[in-house]
Design a protein around this motif. Structure first.
Motif, PDB file in Angstrom:
ATOM      1  N   GLY A  28       0.818  -1.201   0.000  1.00 45.21           N
ATOM      2  CA  GLY A  28       0.000   0.000   0.000  1.00 45.21           C
ATOM      3  C   GLY A  28       0.845   1.241   0.000  1.00 45.21           C
ATOM      4  N   ASN A  30      -3.896   1.616  -3.756  1.00 45.13           N
ATOM      5  CA  ASN A  30      -4.731   1.203  -2.628  1.00 45.13           C
ATOM      6  C   ASN A  30      -6.125   0.719  -3.029  1.00 45.13           C
ATOM      7  OD1 ASN A  30      -2.782   1.669  -0.611  1.00 45.13           O
ATOM      8  ND2 ASN A  30      -3.214   3.858  -0.653  1.00 45.13           N
ATOM      9  N   ALA A  31      -6.694   1.289  -4.066  1.00 46.11           N
ATOM     10  CA  ALA A  31      -8.045   0.878  -4.445  1.00 46.11           C
ATOM     11  C   ALA A  31      -8.018  -0.080  -5.640  1.00 46.11           C
ATOM     12  CB  ALA A  31      -8.916   2.099  -4.753  1.00 46.11           C
ATOM     13  N   SER A  46      -6.457  -3.529  -5.190  1.00 43.36           N
ATOM     14  CA  SER A  46      -7.278  -4.440  -4.379  1.00 43.36           C
ATOM     15  C   SER A  46      -8.299  -5.146  -5.251  1.00 43.36           C
ATOM     16  CB  SER A  46      -8.015  -3.661  -3.283  1.00 43.36           C
ATOM     17  OG  SER A  46      -7.113  -3.177  -2.325  1.00 43.36           O
ATOM     18  N   TYR A  92      -6.826  -8.310   4.446  1.00 43.38           N
ATOM     19  CA  TYR A  92      -6.476  -6.961   3.987  1.00 43.38           C
ATOM     20  C   TYR A  92      -6.066  -6.083   5.165  1.00 43.38           C
ATOM     21  CZ  TYR A  92      -7.397  -2.319   1.854  1.00 43.38           C
ATOM     22  OH  TYR A  92      -7.309  -1.030   1.391  1.00 43.38           O
ATOM     23  N   ASN A 124      -9.351   5.831  -0.336  1.00 43.98           N
ATOM     24  CA  ASN A 124      -8.911   4.697  -1.148  1.00 43.98           C
ATOM     25  C   ASN A 124      -8.743   3.418  -0.326  1.00 43.98           C
ATOM     26  OD1 ASN A 124      -8.940   6.144  -3.535  1.00 43.98           O
ATOM     27  ND2 ASN A 124      -6.849   6.896  -3.243  1.00 43.98           N
ATOM     28  N   LYS A 125      -8.306   3.544   0.916  1.00 49.01           N
ATOM     29  CA  LYS A 125      -8.209   2.368   1.777  1.00 49.01           C
ATOM     30  C   LYS A 125      -9.615   1.843   2.086  1.00 49.01           C
ATOM     31  CE  LYS A 125      -5.031   0.713   3.374  1.00 49.01           C
ATOM     32  NZ  LYS A 125      -4.171  -0.381   2.866  1.00 49.01           N
ATOM     33  N   GLY A 170     -10.736   0.041  -0.953  1.00 44.28           N
ATOM     34  CA  GLY A 170      -9.999  -1.217  -1.028  1.00 44.28           C
ATOM     35  C   GLY A 170     -10.564  -2.256  -0.074  1.00 44.28           C
ATOM     36  N   TYR A 190     -14.173  -3.480  -1.344  1.00 48.18           N
ATOM     37  CA  TYR A 190     -14.160  -4.483  -2.413  1.00 48.18           C
ATOM     38  C   TYR A 190     -14.041  -5.881  -1.789  1.00 48.18           C
ATOM     39  CZ  TYR A 190     -12.926  -0.561  -5.554  1.00 48.18           C
ATOM     40  OH  TYR A 190     -12.886   0.615  -6.254  1.00 48.18           O
TER      41      TYR A 190
END
Lengths: 334, 334
Positions: B92, B110-111, B114, B132, B162-163, B166, B169
């Motif tokens: 990351g 990050n996104a 993933s 994750y 973005n985390k 991630g 998802y």
């Protein structure tokens, strides 16, 4: 009258950019803005099956500007945001099913493009107001009803995750850079100019088409899932209120319908209004059942308190207007 | 003993992939897994300034496999996930400041990565377990303390958005496809093998370096902001518990520290343990103040109840171990 005052009058002479402007909500918003005296530019890439349709602006072609471009193209967007007073960010991939089939395209359009447009605004036009179209899909399967803005965001499909990310870039750019952004979390919007070509953008448009065509409206399971519906004119009014209000900056508001209705009740109402069609029940297809979220409807108390918005159009009135529209113009939609 | 039983024993002979495996947490996890008899492959692209460091696996080079690749490369990842029993997803971009300077790289790493890794798992290895590394940064500015998993996610920087995407998802792929995924929302992790080259990855590593170098630890404002710190061995233990437990599938757990501490107390503790350095107060730099979130610390009650995890290492013990490590090996870190 709220603190908003005569918010409609503020749009006269304003330069307004609408992404997804040839789509369902974008085109209804554009027509209203033109009527209010705004100088409107539509951005749309007319991706097949997404909802953009040149017929949506028929009668208004000479009173607004259409710019064919893709929101994924950062250079075009940098140029297009310059000199605008407002941006309504309505371009999006809105099919939950498509987002599972092709998650990367959904990410590019719904998440990455939001970031890219915000960067364009920050650098090229930091005084612009940006209103984003979020979705109640960000909440996922409700833990309680009606959904309010305090409900955890627990999205159940890739589209919900990407819309959530797209919305929160807006909040970050407000907090970090003072960019005037806001988001509306839309529920099921219905009305004229909606995509009715296929059934991958939600049930309501497809049900209307089946009624207009005199076919059977098929419901999954027992049809007892509750939903709320909001007529597009009411949604347009919400965008206009948020666009005109600095109270809304950095805020997220749910929209909602007048009262939840079961899909079975809705289908029967459509058949009754249309005077044709019929209703049938079929078992759940597995791939839809997996991402189904049961009853879902939203509270609009926050935007009502802040900006005086509420859904004004009775469901039977809105549906009748929608059915009339497609009876007249269906050849432009399917 | 929890339902986990002897979770450490389950790793003997297991094939384990760790992205970001040459980084701080990844390398500590890798060393532990090798000691437990796992067959470990590390994926790392050694992007300068991100934290990957070949020295982190010194002494273990012959007992694990290092594969230099970037998680943004979907083809490499498809090949690498094949045949693995577990994937610890630790690659990351972790600098909040960098995420504001270059939001697109943060999004990609990050996104998008993933999503790409999850697609690889779904197609190539649907039985794999994926853990994750999320972050308490997803919560943004706390509305109440300690942060629990019911707190709204209101991220205040692009990295947090973005985390969050991630992580979700992973939840979507669990719900929609039954992929066995889980996420740990890490708080401030500290310990040997942390990046100390620059100060853009959080305060704790930088403070330790300043103490080891006998320099002044400068705190913003009055230094009264509270934080919780978690020693890397405890974080590794949490990953091992989650990796071994099907109870954790589809779940998100906070990690946390033993007790919150003010930055001022922490700085004085470091100076005391190091026997050198000093503490100073300076005004807030504007670009940091904008995204500062005040006091923040997390509740680990959920993972404690589910998996029996708690942070066991006293802060002074962990910090002393960390200071000793960098006194001995600083030439490999800055």
């Amino acid at each position: 009258m709220t603190e908003l005052g005569d918010y409609l009058a503020t749009y006269a002479g304003k330069r307004v950019l609408i992404t997804g402007g040839l789509g369902f909500i974008g085109s209804n918003l554009a027509r209203r803005l033109v009527d209010l005296g705004a100088r409107v530019t539509l951005v749309d890439s007319l991706i097949p099956d997404y909802g953009g349709n040149l017929f949506n602006i028929v009668g208004y072609e000479e009173r607004l500007r259409v710019n064919i471009a893709d929101v994924r193209d950062p250079y075009s967007m940098r140029a297009l945001v310059r000199g605008q007073d407002l941006l309504f960010s309505l371009a999006g991939q809105v099919s939950h099913l498509d987002s599972m089939q092709d998650p990367f395209t959904d990410l590019e359009i719904n998440a990455r493009s939001s970031l890219s447009i915000l960067e364009a605004c920050r650098h090229e036009n930091p005084d612009i107001k940006v209103v984003y179209a979020g979705t109640r899909q960000q909440y996922g399967k409700p833990r309680y009803l009606p959904l309010d803005e305090e409900h955890l965001q627990l999205p159940t499909d890739v589209n919900g995750v990407n819309k959530l990310a797209g919305e929160w870039y807006h909040m970050v750019y407000y907090n970090a850079y003072g960019l005037r952004t806001a988001s509306l979390r839309l529920t099921n919007t219905y009305g004229p100019r909606q995509l009715l070509k296929h059934n991958r953008q939600g049930f309501i448009g497809w049900f209307v088409r089946l009624a207009v065509e005199g076919r059977e409206i098929q419901l999954y399971g027992d049809g007892q899932q509750k939903r709320d519906l909001c007529f597009v004119d009411d949604v347009v009014d919400a965008f206009l209120r948020v666009g005109a209000s600095d109270t809304a900056n950095g805020e997220v508001y749910n929209l909602g319908g007048q009262a939840p209705i079961t899909l079975l009740e809705l289908a029967h109402l459509l058949v009754e209004i249309a005077g044709q069609g019929r209703v049938g029940l079929i078992p759940w297809p597995e791939e839809r059942k997996r991402i189904d979220i049961g009853d879902v409807y939203s509270s609009y108390a926050r935007i009502q308190a802040a900006l005086g918005w509420q859904p004004l159009t009775p469901l039977d009135v809105g549906l009748a207007q929608m059915i009339d529209y497609y009876r007249q113009y269906h050849q432009h939609y399917w």
